[in-house]
Design a protein around this motif. Structure first.
Motif, PDB file in Angstrom:
ATOM      1  N   MET A   1       0.858  -1.169   0.000  1.00 17.59           N
ATOM      2  CA  MET A   1       0.000   0.000   0.000  1.00 17.59           C
ATOM      3  C   MET A   1       0.906   1.235   0.000  1.00 17.59           C
ATOM      4  O   MET A   1       1.896   1.290   0.704  1.00 17.59           O
ATOM      5  CB  MET A   1      -0.913  -0.026   1.224  1.00 17.59           C
ATOM      6  N   SER A   2       0.511   2.240  -0.731  1.00 20.86           N
ATOM      7  CA  SER A   2       1.322   3.449  -0.826  1.00 20.86           C
ATOM      8  C   SER A   2       1.185   4.287   0.438  1.00 20.86           C
ATOM      9  O   SER A   2       0.323   4.055   1.279  1.00 20.86           O
ATOM     10  CB  SER A   2       0.875   4.267  -2.034  1.00 20.86           C
ATOM     11  N   ASP A   3       2.091   5.269   0.552  1.00 19.17           N
ATOM     12  CA  ASP A   3       2.018   6.177   1.710  1.00 19.17           C
ATOM     13  C   ASP A   3       0.686   6.909   1.749  1.00 19.17           C
ATOM     14  O   ASP A   3       0.145   7.175   2.827  1.00 19.17           O
ATOM     15  CB  ASP A   3       3.170   7.185   1.651  1.00 19.17           C
ATOM     16  N   LEU A   4       0.150   7.245   0.578  1.00 21.56           N
ATOM     17  CA  LEU A   4      -1.139   7.938   0.515  1.00 21.56           C
ATOM     18  C   LEU A   4      -2.247   7.037   1.072  1.00 21.56           C
ATOM     19  O   LEU A   4      -3.121   7.498   1.803  1.00 21.56           O
ATOM     20  CB  LEU A   4      -1.452   8.339  -0.936  1.00 21.56           C
ATOM     21  N   GLY A   5      -2.183   5.760   0.765  1.00 25.05           N
ATOM     22  CA  GLY A   5      -3.181   4.819   1.264  1.00 25.05           C
ATOM     23  C   GLY A   5      -3.126   4.665   2.766  1.00 25.05           C
ATOM     24  O   GLY A   5      -4.149   4.639   3.441  1.00 25.05           O
ATOM     25  N   TRP A   6      -1.887   4.545   3.294  1.00 27.26           N
ATOM     26  CA  TRP A   6      -1.745   4.432   4.747  1.00 27.26           C
ATOM     27  C   TRP A   6      -2.184   5.714   5.456  1.00 27.26           C
ATOM     28  O   TRP A   6      -2.779   5.656   6.532  1.00 27.26           O
ATOM     29  CB  TRP A   6      -0.302   4.104   5.127  1.00 27.26           C
ATOM     30  N   GLY A   7      -1.903   6.839   4.841  1.00 22.76           N
ATOM     31  CA  GLY A   7      -2.322   8.120   5.430  1.00 22.76           C
ATOM     32  C   GLY A   7      -3.836   8.244   5.469  1.00 22.76           C
ATOM     33  O   GLY A   7      -4.411   8.692   6.467  1.00 22.76           O
ATOM     34  N   ALA A   8      -4.484   7.828   4.392  1.00 19.87           N
ATOM     35  CA  ALA A   8      -5.947   7.874   4.343  1.00 19.87           C
ATOM     36  C   ALA A   8      -6.537   6.905   5.362  1.00 19.87           C
ATOM     37  O   ALA A   8      -7.525   7.220   6.034  1.00 19.87           O
ATOM     38  CB  ALA A   8      -6.434   7.540   2.944  1.00 19.87           C
ATOM     39  N   LEU A   9      -5.931   5.727   5.485  1.00 15.32           N
ATOM     40  CA  LEU A   9      -6.398   4.741   6.451  1.00 15.32           C
ATOM     41  C   LEU A   9      -6.228   5.248   7.886  1.00 15.32           C
ATOM     42  O   LEU A   9      -7.128   5.089   8.726  1.00 15.32           O
ATOM     43  CB  LEU A   9      -5.647   3.425   6.264  1.00 15.32           C
ATOM     44  N   ALA A  10      -5.104   5.887   8.164  1.00 15.91           N
ATOM     45  CA  ALA A  10      -4.870   6.452   9.496  1.00 15.91           C
ATOM     46  C   ALA A  10      -5.863   7.569   9.798  1.00 15.91           C
ATOM     47  O   ALA A  10      -6.385   7.664  10.917  1.00 15.91           O
ATOM     48  CB  ALA A  10      -3.439   6.967   9.605  1.00 15.91           C
ATOM     49  N   THR A  11      -6.138   8.396   8.801  1.00 12.17           N
ATOM     50  CA  THR A  11      -7.109   9.482   8.976  1.00 12.17           C
ATOM     51  C   THR A  11      -8.499   8.920   9.238  1.00 12.17           C
ATOM     52  O   THR A  11      -9.223   9.405  10.118  1.00 12.17           O
ATOM     53  CB  THR A  11      -7.128  10.391   7.729  1.00 12.17           C
ATOM     54  N   LEU A  12      -8.864   7.902   8.482  1.00 14.42           N
ATOM     55  CA  LEU A  12     -10.166   7.269   8.671  1.00 14.42           C
ATOM     56  C   LEU A  12     -10.264   6.634  10.060  1.00 14.42           C
ATOM     57  O   LEU A  12     -11.286   6.752  10.734  1.00 14.42           O
ATOM     58  CB  LEU A  12     -10.394   6.212   7.591  1.00 14.42           C
ATOM     59  N   GLY A  13      -9.198   5.985  10.493  1.00  9.80           N
ATOM     60  CA  GLY A  13      -9.179   5.388  11.828  1.00  9.80           C
ATOM     61  C   GLY A  13      -9.297   6.428  12.928  1.00  9.80           C
ATOM     62  O   GLY A  13     -10.021   6.237  13.902  1.00  9.80           O
ATOM     63  N   ALA A  14      -8.597   7.543  12.756  1.00 10.41           N
ATOM     64  CA  ALA A  14      -8.670   8.621  13.746  1.00 10.41           C
ATOM     65  C   ALA A  14     -10.075   9.216  13.785  1.00 10.41           C
ATOM     66  O   ALA A  14     -10.607   9.513  14.871  1.00 10.41           O
ATOM     67  CB  ALA A  14      -7.639   9.698  13.437  1.00 10.41           C
ATOM     68  N   ALA A  15     -10.705   9.379  12.624  1.00  7.16           N
ATOM     69  CA  ALA A  15     -12.067   9.918  12.566  1.00  7.16           C
ATOM     70  C   ALA A  15     -13.050   8.958  13.246  1.00  7.16           C
ATOM     71  O   ALA A  15     -13.947   9.384  13.980  1.00  7.16           O
ATOM     72  CB  ALA A  15     -12.474  10.182  11.126  1.00  7.16           C
ATOM     73  N   ALA A  16     -12.873   7.657  13.009  1.00  6.79           N
ATOM     74  CA  ALA A  16     -13.748   6.664  13.636  1.00  6.79           C
ATOM     75  C   ALA A  16     -13.576   6.669  15.156  1.00  6.79           C
ATOM     76  O   ALA A  16     -14.557   6.587  15.899  1.00  6.79           O
ATOM     77  CB  ALA A  16     -13.448   5.276  13.071  1.00  6.79           C
ATOM     78  N   LEU A  17     -12.342   6.777  15.610  1.00  6.37           N
ATOM     79  CA  LEU A  17     -12.086   6.832  17.047  1.00  6.37           C
ATOM     80  C   LEU A  17     -12.704   8.078  17.665  1.00  6.37           C
ATOM     81  O   LEU A  17     -13.324   8.017  18.734  1.00  6.37           O
ATOM     82  CB  LEU A  17     -10.582   6.790  17.325  1.00  6.37           C
ATOM     83  N   LEU A  18     -12.570   9.205  17.001  1.00 11.39           N
ATOM     84  CA  LEU A  18     -13.161  10.451  17.492  1.00 11.39           C
ATOM     85  C   LEU A  18     -14.678  10.344  17.553  1.00 11.39           C
ATOM     86  O   LEU A  18     -15.298  10.752  18.548  1.00 11.39           O
ATOM     87  CB  LEU A  18     -12.739  11.627  16.603  1.00 11.39           C
TER      88      LEU A  18
END
Length: 104
Positions: A1-18
């Motif tokens: 997975m590219s850095d962009l994919g991991w960044g989007a996944l991390a952002t999505l995870g942070a949004a879900a946690l929030l």
């Protein structure tokens, strides 16, 4: 997975946690408001239906089985809001205007 994919996944995870944290806080606030109505609900003139709504909403929120899985607390929020509205309207109908502190 590219850095962009991991960044989007991390952002999505942070949004879900929030979102989860916000819903937990909302459920906690509603649960506290519901528990504050205990003295009102235990009065002898309160109909059984309001008592069932009171105890049922607290049990539904606390017990581990839900209509929606636990990370999604929207069903708990809906049940607590509905019970708060029902108990409040029923108390106003039964007792007339509520003394300060019972309406919150």
């Amino acid at each position: 997975m590219s850095d962009l994919g991991w960044g989007a996944l991390a952002t999505l995870g942070a949004a879900a946690l929030l979102l989860f944290i916000v819903t937990v806080v909302v459920v906690f606030v509603l649960l506290v408001k519901m528990i504050k109505k205990y003295r009102l609900v235990k009065q002898p003139g309160m109909p059984i239906s309001a008592k069932v709504a009171f105890y049922g909403s607290i049990a539904y929120t606390i017990l581990p089985f839900d209509v929606l899985p636990d990370p999604v607390l929207l069903d708990d929020i809906g049940v607590l809001i509905g019970a708060l509205i029902y108990v409040g309207h029923t108390a106003k109908k039964v007792y007339g205007s509520l003394p300060r502190g019972h309406g919150s």
